[in-house]
Design a protein around this motif. Structure first.
Motif, PDB file in Angstrom:
ATOM      1  N   ASN A   1       0.831  -1.203   0.000  1.00 36.31           N
ATOM      2  CA  ASN A   1       0.000   0.000   0.000  1.00 36.31           C
ATOM      3  C   ASN A   1       0.864   1.250   0.000  1.00 36.31           C
ATOM      4  OD1 ASN A   1      -2.530  -1.339   0.056  1.00 36.31           O
ATOM      5  ND2 ASN A   1      -2.227  -1.755   2.224  1.00 36.31           N
ATOM      6  N   THR A   2       2.024   1.170   0.626  1.00 37.33           N
ATOM      7  CA  THR A   2       2.971   2.276   0.667  1.00 37.33           C
ATOM      8  C   THR A   2       3.630   2.414  -0.702  1.00 37.33           C
ATOM      9  OG1 THR A   2       3.445   1.714   2.971  1.00 37.33           O
ATOM     10  CG2 THR A   2       5.014   3.169   1.868  1.00 37.33           C
ATOM     11  N   MET A   3       3.798   3.657  -1.160  1.00 42.15           N
ATOM     12  CA  MET A   3       4.454   3.869  -2.439  1.00 42.15           C
ATOM     13  C   MET A   3       5.882   3.320  -2.366  1.00 42.15           C
ATOM     14  SD  MET A   3       4.761   7.306  -4.742  1.00 42.15           S
ATOM     15  CE  MET A   3       2.987   7.469  -4.667  1.00 42.15           C
ATOM     16  N   ALA A   4       6.242   2.495  -3.326  1.00 43.97           N
ATOM     17  CA  ALA A   4       7.559   1.861  -3.337  1.00 43.97           C
ATOM     18  C   ALA A   4       8.272   2.162  -4.651  1.00 43.97           C
ATOM     19  CB  ALA A   4       7.425   0.355  -3.147  1.00 43.97           C
ATOM     20  N   PHE A   5       9.572   2.425  -4.549  1.00 44.73           N
ATOM     21  CA  PHE A   5      10.390   2.739  -5.712  1.00 44.73           C
ATOM     22  C   PHE A   5      11.547   1.764  -5.806  1.00 44.73           C
ATOM     23  CE2 PHE A   5       8.389   6.703  -4.474  1.00 44.73           C
ATOM     24  CZ  PHE A   5       7.931   7.203  -5.681  1.00 44.73           C
ATOM     25  N   LEU A   6      11.800   1.278  -6.995  1.00 44.10           N
ATOM     26  CA  LEU A   6      12.934   0.403  -7.283  1.00 44.10           C
ATOM     27  C   LEU A   6      14.058   1.289  -7.813  1.00 44.10           C
ATOM     28  CD1 LEU A   6      13.912  -2.539  -7.435  1.00 44.10           C
ATOM     29  CD2 LEU A   6      12.905  -2.657  -9.715  1.00 44.10           C
ATOM     30  N   CYS A   7      15.207   1.293  -7.120  1.00 41.09           N
ATOM     31  CA  CYS A   7      16.271   2.243  -7.441  1.00 41.09           C
ATOM     32  C   CYS A   7      17.638   1.580  -7.511  1.00 41.09           C
ATOM     33  CB  CYS A   7      16.377   3.311  -6.356  1.00 41.09           C
ATOM     34  SG  CYS A   7      14.846   4.065  -5.852  1.00 41.09           S
ATOM     35  N   PRO A   8      18.472   1.993  -8.468  1.00 35.92           N
ATOM     36  CA  PRO A   8      19.878   1.580  -8.428  1.00 35.92           C
ATOM     37  C   PRO A   8      20.506   2.123  -7.140  1.00 35.92           C
ATOM     38  CG  PRO A   8      19.334   2.640 -10.522  1.00 35.92           C
ATOM     39  CD  PRO A   8      18.159   2.824  -9.618  1.00 35.92           C
ATOM     40  N   ALA A   9      21.570   1.490  -6.679  1.00 38.21           N
ATOM     41  CA  ALA A   9      22.175   1.837  -5.393  1.00 38.21           C
ATOM     42  C   ALA A   9      22.502   3.318  -5.264  1.00 38.21           C
ATOM     43  CB  ALA A   9      23.421   0.994  -5.156  1.00 38.21           C
ATOM     44  N   ASP A  10      23.141   3.913  -6.272  1.00 36.29           N
ATOM     45  CA  ASP A  10      23.532   5.324  -6.149  1.00 36.29           C
ATOM     46  C   ASP A  10      22.312   6.243  -6.104  1.00 36.29           C
ATOM     47  OD1 ASP A  10      22.996   4.706  -8.812  1.00 36.29           O
ATOM     48  OD2 ASP A  10      24.504   6.066  -9.614  1.00 36.29           O
ATOM     49  N   THR A  11      21.281   5.932  -6.856  1.00 37.09           N
ATOM     50  CA  THR A  11      20.050   6.716  -6.826  1.00 37.09           C
ATOM     51  C   THR A  11      19.327   6.541  -5.493  1.00 37.09           C
ATOM     52  OG1 THR A  11      19.821   6.433  -9.210  1.00 37.09           O
ATOM     53  CG2 THR A  11      17.861   7.126  -8.014  1.00 37.09           C
ATOM     54  N   LEU A  12      19.338   5.326  -4.968  1.00 40.52           N
ATOM     55  CA  LEU A  12      18.663   5.046  -3.708  1.00 40.52           C
ATOM     56  C   LEU A  12      19.255   5.877  -2.579  1.00 40.52           C
ATOM     57  CD1 LEU A  12      17.406   1.705  -2.402  1.00 40.52           C
ATOM     58  CD2 LEU A  12      18.645   3.210  -0.889  1.00 40.52           C
ATOM     59  N   ILE A  13      20.555   5.964  -2.511  1.00 37.71           N
ATOM     60  CA  ILE A  13      21.213   6.741  -1.454  1.00 37.71           C
ATOM     61  C   ILE A  13      20.798   8.210  -1.541  1.00 37.71           C
ATOM     62  CG2 ILE A  13      23.442   7.552  -0.584  1.00 37.71           C
ATOM     63  CD1 ILE A  13      24.576   4.789  -1.511  1.00 37.71           C
ATOM     64  N   ALA A  14      20.826   8.773  -2.740  1.00 38.42           N
ATOM     65  CA  ALA A  14      20.435  10.172  -2.931  1.00 38.42           C
ATOM     66  C   ALA A  14      18.965  10.380  -2.582  1.00 38.42           C
ATOM     67  CB  ALA A  14      20.719  10.607  -4.368  1.00 38.42           C
ATOM     68  N   MET A  15      18.096   9.447  -3.010  1.00 37.31           N
ATOM     69  CA  MET A  15      16.665   9.563  -2.697  1.00 37.31           C
ATOM     70  C   MET A  15      16.426   9.468  -1.198  1.00 37.31           C
ATOM     71  SD  MET A  15      14.499   7.551  -5.648  1.00 37.31           S
ATOM     72  CE  MET A  15      12.910   8.017  -4.956  1.00 37.31           C
ATOM     73  N   ALA A  16      17.104   8.545  -0.539  1.00 37.09           N
ATOM     74  CA  ALA A  16      16.947   8.386   0.909  1.00 37.09           C
ATOM     75  C   ALA A  16      17.351   9.662   1.626  1.00 37.09           C
ATOM     76  CB  ALA A  16      17.771   7.198   1.404  1.00 37.09           C
ATOM     77  N   ASP A  17      18.480  10.244   1.245  1.00 36.07           N
ATOM     78  CA  ASP A  17      18.929  11.494   1.858  1.00 36.07           C
ATOM     79  C   ASP A  17      17.904  12.604   1.645  1.00 36.07           C
ATOM     80  OD1 ASP A  17      21.261  10.314   2.738  1.00 36.07           O
ATOM     81  OD2 ASP A  17      22.501  11.102   1.098  1.00 36.07           O
ATOM     82  N   ASP A  18      17.407  12.726   0.413  1.00 36.46           N
ATOM     83  CA  ASP A  18      16.446  13.772   0.076  1.00 36.46           C
ATOM     84  C   ASP A  18      15.135  13.595   0.844  1.00 36.46           C
ATOM     85  OD1 ASP A  18      15.555  16.052  -1.532  1.00 36.46           O
ATOM     86  OD2 ASP A  18      14.253  14.583  -2.544  1.00 36.46           O
TER      87      ASP A  18
END
Length: 121
Positions: free
Chosen positions: A27-44
């Motif tokens: 139910n929670t919005m989920a995103f599939l991300c490459p490792a480098d993108t995931l780190i940036a998204m998590a920080d943001d």
């Protein structure tokens, strides 16, 4: 012993839950991300005050300082059985977003990637 003779026409489509596009979707919005993108998204997202969960398989991602991070095995055969329960565990936390580290796009990971593509936006 009872025996049923079931005949399907060529037009009959058999649908298993795993074949449905949303079967694995939390139910929670989920995103599939490459490792480098995931780190940036998590920080943001964390900087914006969002509560996030992360599913990771690599040591690099698993070290992100995030309250809700689940590390899954880096082996496709071990990752796959843990995927659905891990998604549900994060989904039950009522987070704003779930970020999922993109596994390798190899034949060994094909089934996992298929399920992840069905579970994410």
């Amino acid at each position: 012993m009872l025996h049923a003779d079931i005949r399907l026409s060529p037009q009959t489509k058999i649908r298993a839950p795993g074949m449905m596009a949303v079967h694995y979707a939390p139910n929670t919005m989920a995103f599939l991300c490459p490792a480098d993108t995931l780190i940036a998204m998590a920080d943001d997202l964390c900087a914006k005050g969002q509560h996030i969960g992360i599913l990771a398989f690599s040591a690099e991602i698993a070290e992100i300082p995030c309250l809700h991070i689940l590390r899954l095995p880096a082996d496709a055969e071990l990752y796959e059985p843990a995927l659905y329960s891990s998604l549900r565990a994060l989904d039950n936390l009522e987070l704003d977003t779930i970020l999922i580290e993109q596994p390798p796009e190899t034949e060994a990971w094909a089934a996992v990637n298929d399920r992840l593509n069905k579970a994410t936006v």
